[in-house]
Scaffold this active site. Sequence first.
Site, PDB file in Angstrom:
ATOM      1  N   ASP A 202       0.906  -1.126   0.000  1.00  0.00           N
ATOM      2  CA  ASP A 202       0.000   0.000   0.000  1.00  0.00           C
ATOM      3  C   ASP A 202       0.955   1.187   0.000  1.00  0.00           C
ATOM      4  O   ASP A 202       1.527   1.534   1.017  1.00  0.00           O
ATOM      5  CB  ASP A 202      -0.846  -0.028   1.288  1.00  0.00           C
ATOM      6  N   HIS A 203       1.146   1.777  -1.195  1.00  0.00           N
ATOM      7  CA  HIS A 203       2.262   2.727  -1.323  1.00  0.00           C
ATOM      8  C   HIS A 203       2.112   3.914  -0.380  1.00  0.00           C
ATOM      9  O   HIS A 203       3.059   4.601  -0.080  1.00  0.00           O
ATOM     10  CB  HIS A 203       2.408   3.209  -2.762  1.00  0.00           C
ATOM     11  N   HIS A 265      -6.340   2.675   1.728  1.00  0.00           N
ATOM     12  CA  HIS A 265      -5.604   3.840   2.232  1.00  0.00           C
ATOM     13  C   HIS A 265      -6.286   4.475   3.452  1.00  0.00           C
ATOM     14  O   HIS A 265      -5.670   4.721   4.471  1.00  0.00           O
ATOM     15  CB  HIS A 265      -5.475   4.918   1.157  1.00  0.00           C
TER      16      HIS A 265
END
Lengths: 512, 328
Positions: A202-203, A265
């Site tokens: 999950d960048h 996110h």
Amino acid sequence: MSAPQDSNPLRDPQDRRLTRVAGPSALVLFGVTGDLARKKLLPAIYDLMNRGLLPPRFALVGFGRRDWSDDDFRAQVREAVENHARTPFREDVWNQLTAGIRFVQGAFDDAEAFGRLKETLEELDKTRGTLGNHAFYLSIPPNAFEAVCTQLAENGLASSEQTEGWRRVVIEKPFGHDLESARELNEIVESVFPADSVFRIDHYLGKETVQNILALRFANEMFEPLWNANYVDHVQITMAEDIGIGSRAGYYEGVGAARDVIQNHLLQLLALTAMEEPIRFDAEYLRDEKAKVLAAVTLPDDLESYSSLGQYAGGFQGGEEVKGFKEEQDIPSDSRTETFAAIKLDINNRRWAGVPFYLRAGKRLGRRVTEIAVVFKRSPNLLFRENSYEEFGQNAIVIRIQPDEGVTIRFASKVPGTQMELRDVSMDFGYGHSFTESSPEAYERLILDVLLGEPPLFPRHEEVELSWKILDPFEKYWGDHGVAPEEYAPGSWGPESAHRLLARDGRAWRRP
Amino acid sequence: MIRTLKDTTSSDVDKELAKMREETGIRTLGRVLTLVIMADMGHSERAIEAAIAASHEHPCRIIVHISHDPKAANRLDAEASMGGDAGASEIVVLRGWGESAHASESLIAALLLPDAPIVAWWPHSLPDCPADHSIGRIAHRRITDSARAEVPWDSLNELRKRYTPGDTDLAWTRLTLWRIQLAAVMDEPQKHRINKVIVEGSEKSPSVLLLGTWIGYRLGATVEIRESPQPRGLYRVTLCRDDGEVTIYRPGRNIATLSIPGSADQQIALPVRSLAECLAEELRRLDPDEVFGEVLNEALSRSEVRFTQGSAPVPAGDPSDYTEVYDA
């Protein structure tokens, strides 16, 4: 995994200048022609190399359908690096990388091609000295996971039991589209790779500012005592983009803002904002705390009133004409996919009971911003009751994730020159200034962590499941009741229903 | 924006700074530290340049004191700049004559940021004892550069004698990338003992000595320092194992070759670091560097170091690719 580190006489925990360099390894990239690979992954690999953080014995193997030779692939990588790398292009660094680049041509279900991949990796282990350490980066649609994982397993590439070295697999969101599919996906991956070898990227979690949430909360004494239901009125978490979906119709249609952004996110940001203090910074403890708080999330009884779906209409935004979602390329004109979603959640634990968390995400909103706003209760205001109540409001701590990373604190102050007029003022801390101009890209950090085998920043499957358990009831309600997304003007802050959602509780969204 | 004040006082300079902030609207003080540079006449430019570059990572107020004739009549000139060329910093250059030729706390106190850490940097000369220096005493970190001193090794020896936690030296900072690569080599399980370490570079470079003693101390190996007859910085480190030699050799300024017995030679990026990069690294941590202290206090006196005259091969290639003596 950490044993050789501990026994290395040159390492000393006090010697913090010594950053760790990844050990010898090969990274196998599936989906080399994708946007992500070209714009983020390949440049990040070069940047890591340029910063001296990749080992000399590093190899990069591309796997794809294109009929490319090794040299064709090298040219592709070079183009991606020259166009998108953060650090300057240097021929000598490039030469270092290029010698370890290979390309294997084949489809994701082509057993023969995977045989060639195995041969290539064996060759690299010998010539490049990668010691059997292989990471597989699946930058491909989830429906191809099964084929790839099966092939990796059947060709003996996924397991390191018989051979030297480690095997790791990296997967990108979306981790499924609901709880059930997430479980299926996970079964496929974990049937082939052991759970601790699966790295879910999950960048967002690779961003410096997200990691700073922990520093702000737990390294300071002045915030944590207030960080609870005694003082906090509510929390708003926003992730807004000012652009439309662009050319991502194929990915976006049928998915929508809630699955695309809220499930991963925003719920991760919620977890980091609301969790208790982990006893150590290790992956295990951090993930335990996140899982605990996600498990304590409860949903409102009235799912309809406490959620909002929107879809951007066409019109003028910031001086240019933009298309509505339904007019975007490859989007059916009767699409019910939402481009905006907002939900209300409660956390039923001692710290947060009674403090609603409002989450919203959308495209074509006022500006590009991601932030967490912790809004405090109103002061009793006995002393200043002459003032109109609207003039000054509630204190707030706003953690700005991007862009313009930093922290804003809002409080009331006397207006100079008046008798006792008050107004809200903001105090700003700009992270961008206090950190290097070229702070590393999230992907650099994450790729390095994969190669080092450091999992703190990667959510584990349990968190993915818990997140789906939170979102699924909303999705089911919207589906069963045929809730259609409400149109909103481009450049606005979402549909009316989003504003009603907070107005119902006597609150309003912050203008980020 | 630049303002020049002739024959002034530091409190007037402080007022001028406040005025400049008012006028430009640069009001937010996102400054994390005050960097005090004590420069020699004619040598301040490179230091200021490096400090400005480092300020992008660590926004700071930079106070540069340039010492002029101490025998002249007392006088202080100042030049304050903000925005534009000043990068992410505010710069005050103080030129002092007479009593003001000596950098002291009382001279600059009015210009220090409130409640922010102070870093003192002597880019060229070494004070007798950094920690006893008037500004060194109030500083959290004291950065010296033994490589720039007349006799670098003597300076290092001076530093050792007077080491106080919080002292640091750029000759040590220049080594970080070498140390990272060496530590990475040692991360792999070692089947063979390392008996001896050979470090090669200029006899004028204190970095060569520091690296040698650090590895020697850590590995419990004897250290041989081969002084190259040519004026080049650190260029080769050899770990002598029972099964052969592990070598990192960098002939130029950027790429080194790593040789390990039993595997093919590998290229690694090992660029010479700029002054700005070193300074930025120093400013990242404001607590004492205990490892450096250990190298000075323990390793330097205990390590078995032997000096030999090497016959280093002339590195081929472009002279612009040559390193300076103090480079590492």
